[in-house]
Scaffold this motif. Sequence first.
Motif, PDB file in Angstrom:
ATOM      1  N   LEU A 273     -37.675   9.202 -73.294  1.00 48.38           N
ATOM      2  CA  LEU A 273     -38.838   9.824 -73.801  1.00 48.38           C
ATOM      3  C   LEU A 273     -38.815  11.254 -73.300  1.00 48.38           C
ATOM      4  CD1 LEU A 273     -41.191   9.252 -75.577  1.00 48.38           C
ATOM      5  CD2 LEU A 273     -42.469   8.900 -73.796  1.00 48.38           C
ATOM      6  N   GLN A 274     -38.046  11.470 -72.155  1.00 45.42           N
ATOM      7  CA  GLN A 274     -38.096  12.961 -71.504  1.00 45.42           C
ATOM      8  C   GLN A 274     -39.423  13.479 -71.142  1.00 45.42           C
ATOM      9  OE1 GLN A 274     -35.403  15.210 -74.198  1.00 45.42           O
ATOM     10  NE2 GLN A 274     -33.592  14.141 -73.753  1.00 45.42           N
ATOM     11  N   ASP A 275     -40.280  12.689 -70.769  1.00 45.21           N
ATOM     12  CA  ASP A 275     -41.648  13.086 -70.115  1.00 45.21           C
ATOM     13  C   ASP A 275     -41.525  13.154 -68.570  1.00 45.21           C
ATOM     14  OD1 ASP A 275     -44.134  13.436 -69.604  1.00 45.21           O
ATOM     15  OD2 ASP A 275     -45.107  12.216 -71.264  1.00 45.21           O
ATOM     16  N   PRO A 276     -41.954  14.358 -68.196  1.00 42.52           N
ATOM     17  CA  PRO A 276     -41.890  14.441 -66.738  1.00 42.52           C
ATOM     18  C   PRO A 276     -42.827  13.892 -65.843  1.00 42.52           C
ATOM     19  CG  PRO A 276     -42.259  16.587 -67.987  1.00 42.52           C
ATOM     20  CD  PRO A 276     -42.304  15.804 -68.970  1.00 42.52           C
ATOM     21  N   LEU A 277     -43.849  13.190 -66.665  1.00 45.10           N
ATOM     22  CA  LEU A 277     -44.503  11.952 -65.704  1.00 45.10           C
ATOM     23  C   LEU A 277     -44.100  10.706 -65.848  1.00 45.10           C
ATOM     24  CD1 LEU A 277     -48.037  12.686 -67.718  1.00 45.10           C
ATOM     25  CD2 LEU A 277     -47.279  13.443 -65.400  1.00 45.10           C
ATOM     26  N   LEU A 278     -42.719  10.498 -66.505  1.00 48.04           N
ATOM     27  CA  LEU A 278     -42.016   9.154 -66.366  1.00 48.04           C
ATOM     28  C   LEU A 278     -40.747   9.401 -65.682  1.00 48.04           C
ATOM     29  CD1 LEU A 278     -42.460   8.086 -70.170  1.00 48.04           C
ATOM     30  CD2 LEU A 278     -43.764   7.532 -68.117  1.00 48.04           C
ATOM     31  N   VAL A 279     -40.150  10.662 -65.571  1.00 50.15           N
ATOM     32  CA  VAL A 279     -38.973  10.741 -64.953  1.00 50.15           C
ATOM     33  C   VAL A 279     -38.926  12.134 -64.212  1.00 50.15           C
ATOM     34  CG1 VAL A 279     -36.562  11.118 -65.039  1.00 50.15           C
ATOM     35  CG2 VAL A 279     -37.592   9.426 -66.392  1.00 50.15           C
ATOM     36  N   ALA A 280     -38.871  12.087 -62.791  1.00 50.57           N
ATOM     37  CA  ALA A 280     -39.085  13.448 -62.033  1.00 50.57           C
ATOM     38  C   ALA A 280     -37.647  14.303 -62.130  1.00 50.57           C
ATOM     39  CB  ALA A 280     -39.355  13.126 -60.483  1.00 50.57           C
ATOM     40  N   ILE A 281     -36.476  13.582 -62.153  1.00 48.95           N
ATOM     41  CA  ILE A 281     -35.204  14.220 -62.201  1.00 48.95           C
ATOM     42  C   ILE A 281     -34.781  14.128 -63.801  1.00 48.95           C
ATOM     43  CG2 ILE A 281     -35.204  13.658 -60.009  1.00 48.95           C
ATOM     44  CD1 ILE A 281     -32.836  11.983 -60.561  1.00 48.95           C
ATOM     45  N   HIS A 282     -33.574  15.111 -63.976  1.00 45.42           N
ATOM     46  CA  HIS A 282     -32.732  14.922 -65.169  1.00 45.42           C
ATOM     47  C   HIS A 282     -31.754  14.228 -65.240  1.00 45.42           C
ATOM     48  CE1 HIS A 282     -31.124  16.411 -68.894  1.00 45.42           C
ATOM     49  NE2 HIS A 282     -29.770  16.675 -68.289  1.00 45.42           N
ATOM     50  N   TYR A 283     -31.396  13.087 -66.190  1.00 39.77           N
ATOM     51  CA  TYR A 283     -30.182  12.589 -66.396  1.00 39.77           C
ATOM     52  C   TYR A 283     -29.404  12.700 -67.688  1.00 39.77           C
ATOM     53  CZ  TYR A 283     -32.503   9.093 -63.010  1.00 39.77           C
ATOM     54  OH  TYR A 283     -33.024   8.429 -61.901  1.00 39.77           O
ATOM     55  N   ASP A 284     -28.292  12.793 -67.615  1.00 43.13           N
ATOM     56  CA  ASP A 284     -27.435  13.092 -68.614  1.00 43.13           C
ATOM     57  C   ASP A 284     -27.680  11.837 -69.804  1.00 43.13           C
ATOM     58  OD1 ASP A 284     -26.541  15.325 -67.719  1.00 43.13           O
ATOM     59  OD2 ASP A 284     -24.873  14.536 -66.727  1.00 43.13           O
ATOM     60  N   TYR A 285     -27.228  12.216 -71.093  1.00 43.14           N
ATOM     61  CA  TYR A 285     -27.482  11.189 -71.956  1.00 43.14           C
ATOM     62  C   TYR A 285     -26.414  10.231 -71.932  1.00 43.14           C
ATOM     63  CZ  TYR A 285     -27.514   9.141 -76.467  1.00 43.14           C
ATOM     64  OH  TYR A 285     -27.666   8.123 -77.720  1.00 43.14           O
ATOM     65  N   GLU A 286     -25.338  10.660 -71.324  1.00 41.48           N
ATOM     66  CA  GLU A 286     -24.153   9.719 -71.374  1.00 41.48           C
ATOM     67  C   GLU A 286     -24.587   8.724 -70.156  1.00 41.48           C
ATOM     68  OE1 GLU A 286     -23.809  12.876 -71.741  1.00 41.48           O
ATOM     69  OE2 GLU A 286     -22.913  13.036 -73.743  1.00 41.48           O
ATOM     70  N   PHE A 287     -24.958   9.043 -69.043  1.00 44.04           N
ATOM     71  CA  PHE A 287     -25.388   8.430 -68.071  1.00 44.04           C
ATOM     72  C   PHE A 287     -26.420   7.552 -68.394  1.00 44.04           C
ATOM     73  CE2 PHE A 287     -28.242   7.267 -64.375  1.00 44.04           C
ATOM     74  CZ  PHE A 287     -27.104   6.753 -63.541  1.00 44.04           C
ATOM     75  N   LYS A 288     -27.476   7.773 -69.118  1.00 43.85           N
ATOM     76  CA  LYS A 288     -28.571   7.002 -69.499  1.00 43.85           C
ATOM     77  C   LYS A 288     -28.297   6.081 -70.542  1.00 43.85           C
ATOM     78  CE  LYS A 288     -31.240  10.554 -70.959  1.00 43.85           C
ATOM     79  NZ  LYS A 288     -32.487  11.156 -71.174  1.00 43.85           N
ATOM     80  N   SER A 289     -27.430   6.383 -71.623  1.00 44.36           N
ATOM     81  CA  SER A 289     -27.140   5.490 -72.579  1.00 44.36           C
ATOM     82  C   SER A 289     -26.083   4.330 -72.027  1.00 44.36           C
ATOM     83  CB  SER A 289     -26.218   6.096 -73.619  1.00 44.36           C
ATOM     84  OG  SER A 289     -25.366   6.707 -73.093  1.00 44.36           O
ATOM     85  N   ARG A 290     -25.299   4.712 -71.134  1.00 45.94           N
ATOM     86  CA  ARG A 290     -24.266   3.464 -70.324  1.00 45.94           C
ATOM     87  C   ARG A 290     -25.005   2.675 -69.778  1.00 45.94           C
ATOM     88  NH1 ARG A 290     -21.734   7.535 -72.694  1.00 45.94           N
ATOM     89  NH2 ARG A 290     -19.501   7.316 -73.393  1.00 45.94           N
ATOM     90  N   LEU A 291     -25.981   3.403 -68.755  1.00 48.12           N
ATOM     91  CA  LEU A 291     -26.613   2.591 -67.954  1.00 48.12           C
ATOM     92  C   LEU A 291     -27.561   1.549 -68.774  1.00 48.12           C
ATOM     93  CD1 LEU A 291     -27.854   2.332 -64.928  1.00 48.12           C
ATOM     94  CD2 LEU A 291     -29.959   3.569 -65.689  1.00 48.12           C
ATOM     95  N   LEU A 292     -28.158   1.910 -70.006  1.00 47.05           N
ATOM     96  CA  LEU A 292     -29.107   0.950 -70.463  1.00 47.05           C
ATOM     97  C   LEU A 292     -27.859  -0.247 -71.048  1.00 47.05           C
ATOM     98  CD1 LEU A 292     -31.674   0.207 -71.571  1.00 47.05           C
ATOM     99  CD2 LEU A 292     -31.337   1.611 -73.813  1.00 47.05           C
ATOM    100  N   TYR A 293     -26.876   0.293 -71.950  1.00 47.87           N
ATOM    101  CA  TYR A 293     -26.083  -0.456 -72.502  1.00 47.87           C
ATOM    102  C   TYR A 293     -25.517  -1.677 -71.443  1.00 47.87           C
ATOM    103  CZ  TYR A 293     -26.208   2.450 -76.394  1.00 47.87           C
ATOM    104  OH  TYR A 293     -26.483   3.273 -77.596  1.00 47.87           O
TER     105      TYR A 293
END
Length: 297
Positions: free
Chosen positions: A148-168
């Motif tokens: 969602l890329q909301d500052p209230l939900l995540v305080a730091i930035h994650y790369d899309y590749e990291f996020k997608s592979r983490l979830l998969y």
Amino acid sequence: MNYKGILFSFFKSGIKDNSDPESNQKIVVANIFSSVGCAITFALGVTACLSTNLRLGIILLLISGIFLYVNLILRYNWFSVPYRTSANLLTISLMALMLYLIYTGGVAGTGPLWIYVVPPVVLFFGGLRKGIRNLILFILAISIQLFLQDPLLVAIHYDYEFKSRLLYSFITVSFLFAVYEAARQNSYATLIEISKQFEEQAMHDSLSGLHNRRGMMANIEKEYARCKRQQLSMSVIMCDIDYFKKVNDQYGHDKGDEVIKTVGEIFRAELRQQDSLARWGAKNICFCCPIPRVNRR
């Protein structure tokens, strides 16, 4: 000093003799997980506080206190169903900690890597159906949190590749643990069924289908305790089939077996539901009958 015995006694806190083996096994695992989790989160919390990451340190120390509280619940039976309460606390606190680590990134952005602890814990303590439901809710929560890329939900930035592979990879690991949990429960159910069949065979006579001597003794002990508690009388009657040897000698053992089965069926049809019947010996039938009180005027 017997350290091994002390350790085993510590991890077996809360086990009840009348509980089934799987429940006792889960209590042992809950004790181990809460103890180890308490030690690890306490050490990480102290380290985080000393490294000026005070907020993370306080959260970790709080989770450590919850793990300690879970252990005390099991040890002292503080609730009507201690294991259920402790399992829910472990699951909720663990998932909340993972969401917080994703939010803050933990140490050098490695916090999300701890989420792989969730599937085995949630499935083991919650069971297959409840565990899968909790995992789906957790996957939805981290998906919203990450994408969602909301500052209230995540305080730091994650790369899309990291996020997608983490979830998969997390979904894959969750699926594998769900398959394992389903296989484990199926194996346990099969084992229990086989155990019941063996116990049934051990307590019954294979020819007549009645209780054998071992089964009857168990019934007599149970009925005696009940009659003593309720101040009832109890009768134990032994019958013998006359001229049974002549039946075997004249008509053969197959006919003798038929006589035993027929006599057993006749007696069983005439007994009350609360009475017990057994083949005590080769040609002996045993009855156990509680006698109700008679009101006298």
